[in-house]
Write an enzyme that holds these catalytic residues in place. Structure first.
Site, PDB file in Angstrom:
ATOM      1  N   HIS A 154       0.879  -1.162   0.000  1.00  0.00           N
ATOM      2  CA  HIS A 154       0.000   0.000   0.000  1.00  0.00           C
ATOM      3  C   HIS A 154       0.922   1.219   0.000  1.00  0.00           C
ATOM      4  O   HIS A 154       2.074   1.136   0.463  1.00  0.00           O
ATOM      5  CB  HIS A 154      -0.894   0.018   1.243  1.00  0.00           C
ATOM      6  CG  HIS A 154      -1.835  -1.149   1.291  1.00  0.00           C
ATOM      7  ND1 HIS A 154      -1.782  -2.113   2.266  1.00  0.00           N
ATOM      8  CD2 HIS A 154      -2.843  -1.501   0.458  1.00  0.00           C
ATOM      9  CE1 HIS A 154      -2.727  -3.019   2.039  1.00  0.00           C
ATOM     10  NE2 HIS A 154      -3.387  -2.674   0.949  1.00  0.00           N
TER      11      HIS A 154
ATOM     12  N   ASP B 255       2.447   1.747   3.247  1.00  0.00           N
ATOM     13  CA  ASP B 255       3.440   0.752   3.680  1.00  0.00           C
ATOM     14  C   ASP B 255       4.826   1.244   3.258  1.00  0.00           C
ATOM     15  O   ASP B 255       5.825   0.989   3.934  1.00  0.00           O
ATOM     16  CB  ASP B 255       3.207  -0.619   3.014  1.00  0.00           C
ATOM     17  CG  ASP B 255       1.907  -1.281   3.451  1.00  0.00           C
ATOM     18  OD1 ASP B 255       1.560  -1.178   4.637  1.00  0.00           O
ATOM     19  OD2 ASP B 255       1.247  -1.911   2.597  1.00  0.00           O
TER      20      ASP B 255
ATOM     21  N   GLU C  63      -8.637  -4.848  -8.412  1.00  0.00           N
ATOM     22  CA  GLU C  63      -8.878  -6.082  -7.633  1.00  0.00           C
ATOM     23  C   GLU C  63     -10.345  -6.097  -7.208  1.00  0.00           C
ATOM     24  O   GLU C  63     -10.721  -5.443  -6.238  1.00  0.00           O
ATOM     25  CB  GLU C  63      -7.965  -6.091  -6.396  1.00  0.00           C
ATOM     26  CG  GLU C  63      -8.155  -7.335  -5.535  1.00  0.00           C
ATOM     27  CD  GLU C  63      -7.246  -7.366  -4.296  1.00  0.00           C
ATOM     28  OE1 GLU C  63      -6.311  -6.541  -4.196  1.00  0.00           O
ATOM     29  OE2 GLU C  63      -7.501  -8.211  -3.428  1.00  0.00           O
TER      30      GLU C  63
ATOM     31  N   GLU D 171      -8.614 -12.209  -6.652  1.00  0.00           N
ATOM     32  CA  GLU D 171      -8.416 -12.894  -5.376  1.00  0.00           C
ATOM     33  C   GLU D 171      -9.442 -14.026  -5.277  1.00  0.00           C
ATOM     34  O   GLU D 171     -10.651 -13.805  -5.427  1.00  0.00           O
ATOM     35  CB  GLU D 171      -8.583 -11.913  -4.210  1.00  0.00           C
ATOM     36  CG  GLU D 171      -8.551 -12.633  -2.865  1.00  0.00           C
ATOM     37  CD  GLU D 171      -8.222 -11.749  -1.688  1.00  0.00           C
ATOM     38  OE1 GLU D 171      -7.444 -10.777  -1.843  1.00  0.00           O
ATOM     39  OE2 GLU D 171      -8.738 -12.042  -0.599  1.00  0.00           O
TER      40      GLU D 171
ATOM     41  N   HIS E 235     -12.402 -13.404  -2.967  1.00  0.00           N
ATOM     42  CA  HIS E 235     -13.338 -12.386  -3.439  1.00  0.00           C
ATOM     43  C   HIS E 235     -14.295 -12.984  -4.472  1.00  0.00           C
ATOM     44  O   HIS E 235     -15.487 -12.674  -4.480  1.00  0.00           O
ATOM     45  CB  HIS E 235     -12.583 -11.207  -4.052  1.00  0.00           C
ATOM     46  CG  HIS E 235     -11.731 -10.451  -3.067  1.00  0.00           C
ATOM     47  ND1 HIS E 235     -10.961  -9.369  -3.425  1.00  0.00           N
ATOM     48  CD2 HIS E 235     -11.528 -10.610  -1.742  1.00  0.00           C
ATOM     49  CE1 HIS E 235     -10.322  -8.898  -2.368  1.00  0.00           C
ATOM     50  NE2 HIS E 235     -10.649  -9.647  -1.331  1.00  0.00           N
TER      51      HIS E 235
ATOM     52  N   ASP F 158     -14.527 -11.975   4.924  1.00  0.00           N
ATOM     53  CA  ASP F 158     -13.392 -12.285   4.052  1.00  0.00           C
ATOM     54  C   ASP F 158     -12.316 -12.990   4.882  1.00  0.00           C
ATOM     55  O   ASP F 158     -11.694 -12.397   5.751  1.00  0.00           O
ATOM     56  CB  ASP F 158     -12.869 -10.956   3.482  1.00  0.00           C
ATOM     57  CG  ASP F 158     -11.749 -11.138   2.492  1.00  0.00           C
ATOM     58  OD1 ASP F 158     -11.430 -12.292   2.135  1.00  0.00           O
ATOM     59  OD2 ASP F 158     -11.168 -10.119   2.075  1.00  0.00           O
TER      60      ASP F 158
ATOM     61  N   ASP G 120      -9.454 -14.977   3.919  1.00  0.00           N
ATOM     62  CA  ASP G 120      -8.037 -15.076   3.522  1.00  0.00           C
ATOM     63  C   ASP G 120      -7.380 -16.333   4.075  1.00  0.00           C
ATOM     64  O   ASP G 120      -6.280 -16.300   4.636  1.00  0.00           O
ATOM     65  CB  ASP G 120      -7.250 -13.828   3.964  1.00  0.00           C
ATOM     66  CG  ASP G 120      -7.738 -12.554   3.287  1.00  0.00           C
ATOM     67  OD1 ASP G 120      -8.353 -12.649   2.223  1.00  0.00           O
ATOM     68  OD2 ASP G 120      -7.490 -11.464   3.835  1.00  0.00           O
TER      69      ASP G 120
ATOM     70  N   ASP H  46      -2.484 -13.861  -0.756  1.00  0.00           N
ATOM     71  CA  ASP H  46      -3.065 -12.933   0.228  1.00  0.00           C
ATOM     72  C   ASP H  46      -3.693 -13.777   1.339  1.00  0.00           C
ATOM     73  O   ASP H  46      -4.902 -13.949   1.402  1.00  0.00           O
ATOM     74  CB  ASP H  46      -4.103 -12.025  -0.451  1.00  0.00           C
ATOM     75  CG  ASP H  46      -4.416 -10.783   0.390  1.00  0.00           C
ATOM     76  OD1 ASP H  46      -3.831 -10.634   1.478  1.00  0.00           O
ATOM     77  OD2 ASP H  46      -5.266  -9.974  -0.037  1.00  0.00           O
TER      78      ASP H  46
HETATM   79  C1  3MF Z   1      -9.107  -6.804   0.802  1.00  0.00           C
HETATM   80  C2  3MF Z   1      -7.848  -7.204   0.219  1.00  0.00           C
HETATM   81  C3  3MF Z   1      -6.729  -6.223   0.358  1.00  0.00           C
HETATM   82  C4  3MF Z   1      -6.054  -5.954  -0.956  1.00  0.00           C
HETATM   83  C5  3MF Z   1      -4.937  -4.977  -0.746  1.00  0.00           C
HETATM   84  C6  3MF Z   1      -4.166  -4.677  -1.986  1.00  0.00           C
HETATM   85  C7  3MF Z   1      -5.740  -6.176   2.521  1.00  0.00           C
HETATM   86  O1  3MF Z   1     -10.036  -7.789   0.821  1.00  0.00           O
HETATM   87  O2  3MF Z   1      -7.712  -8.276  -0.322  1.00  0.00           O
HETATM   88  O3  3MF Z   1      -5.792  -6.770   1.271  1.00  0.00           O
HETATM   89  O4  3MF Z   1      -5.585  -7.119  -1.510  1.00  0.00           O
HETATM   90  O5  3MF Z   1      -5.462  -3.819  -0.245  1.00  0.00           O
HETATM   91  O6  3MF Z   1      -4.978  -4.297  -3.020  1.00  0.00           O
HETATM   92 MG    MG Z   2      -6.390  -9.145  -1.706  1.00  0.00          MG
END
Ligand code: 3MF
Ligand code: MG
Length: 347
Positions: A51, A54, A176, A212, A215, A250, A252, A285
């Protein structure tokens, strides 16, 4: 397991986390970003996803010179560790000015903030030696449908994409998509929406997608079919492989952790298309379990990468001729049984 399979892996510093969730605080001591860079190579990763803050913490209060000098320092740090920046994404969901979204906010001054922050993100990316900007359009959506004019919102998103393409003629924009969370409904929920926006933009060759797995699953779609759609348009710039156990927050989860067969199919689609041969990364991710002891916790990254590579081997060991014959005979019962036994490692 063969490490000779030529894939490049990436993750973002947020994937080494302290375990806070909406119901409880950190359970592990904080680990500075700079120290995270040293962990990448030993774990088998060479790409860093960022980001904007970051790279440059506190960038909103900085002069352009301060901002670029800090980005230059990070570039040197990455070089010292043999790492490359994969992308930089503007964090447009944290500040007071982004409560109601960024490019689609109903407040004109908040939209101005979002555009200025986006320009800064592009400047930071370039100072880092990176040409890819990821837009995770977190709060571009609504909690109730009457809150915003959705048609106008899409025009505003497209207008921003065009302005970004003009602001820097070398960058690529990778969207994304995600269907919900933090909003109730997001405006760019799937890769289909992303690809439509790309073609509507002033230079579609520079607008692509990052898919992703979780997602796509939250949108009720199959991640491998979403990837195949993007690949068919040559618009799969990157992936965030992970997993998701049904329709809930979500998660992950580790790649393959909820549905190994669906993970296999994502790998199959990527392999069939030759994904990665032009330097595209396999981004992971994945979030460490809150229960995991120690600091920093990185096993989830190592494990997800390993599972990916095992699935590549599974794909490569598949009898392609047999699959072709089953398809031709339309014997999908036999095909399914073959796939399941192949995944289980039984004859
Ligand atoms: C949110 C995400 C994010 C994005 C990130 C980069 C924290 O659901 O997946 O991860 O991947 O912001 O675009
Ligand atoms: Mg992501």
């Amino acid at each position: 397991m063969s490490d000779s399979i030529p894939y490049r892996f990436s993750f973002g510093p947020w994937n080494i986390s302290e375990g806070a969730d909406p119901f409880g605080p950190e359970v592990r001591p904080a680990f500075p970003h700079e120290e995270k860079f040293a962990l990448y190579r030993p774990l088998g990763f060479e790409g860093v996803q960022f980001h904007d803050d970051d790279v440059v913490p506190g960038l909103d209060g900085m002069t352009p010179a301060q901002m670029l000098s800090r980005a230059g320092e990070v570039k040197t740090m990455l070089g010292n560790h043999g790492l490359v920046p994969e992308f930089v994404a503007p964090r447009l969901w944290f500040a007071d000015q982004t409560v109601d979204g960024a490019y689609t906010s109903n407040s004109e001054s908040d939209r101005k903030y979002a555009w200025e922050r986006t320009q800064k993100c592009i400047d930071i990316a370039r100072a880092l030696g990176c040409k890819a900007i990821v837009l995770w359009l977190s709060r571009e959506g609504s909690y109730i449908r009457e809150a915003k004019d959705a048609r106008l919102a899409y025009e505003r998103i497209l207008g921003t994409i065009n302005a970004m393409l003009e602001y820097d003629r070398e960058i690529e924009i990778w969207i994304e998509p995600k269907p919900n969370e933090p909003t109730d409904q997001a405006y760019v929920p799937t890769i289909g929406h992303t690809v439509a926006l790309a073609y509507a933009s002033k230079d579609h060759r520079r607008v692509k997608g990052l898919i992703e797995s979780a997602h796509a699953l939250l949108a009720g779609l199959d991640p491998s079919d979403e990837m195949a759609f993007a690949l068919a348009h040559d618009k799969l710039a990157s992936v965030h492989l992970n997993d998701q156990n049904g329709l809930k927050y979500d998660q992950d989860k580790n790649f393959g952790g909820a549905n190994l067969r669906a993970a296999f199919n994502q790998v199959r689609v990527l392999e069939e298309a030759g994904y990665g041969r032009r330097g595209e990364f396999i981004g992971l991710d994945v979030k460490a379990m809150r229960t995991q002891k120690g600091s920093p916790v990185t096993v989830h990254l190592r494990n997800s990468r390993e599972i990916f590579l095992h699935l590549v081997e599974k794909y490569r060991a598949l009898d392609g001729e047999l699959v072709r014959q089953y398809r031709e005979a339309r014997d999908y019962e036999a095909l399914e049984c073959y796939i399941l036994k192949h995944l289980l490692g039984v004859k």
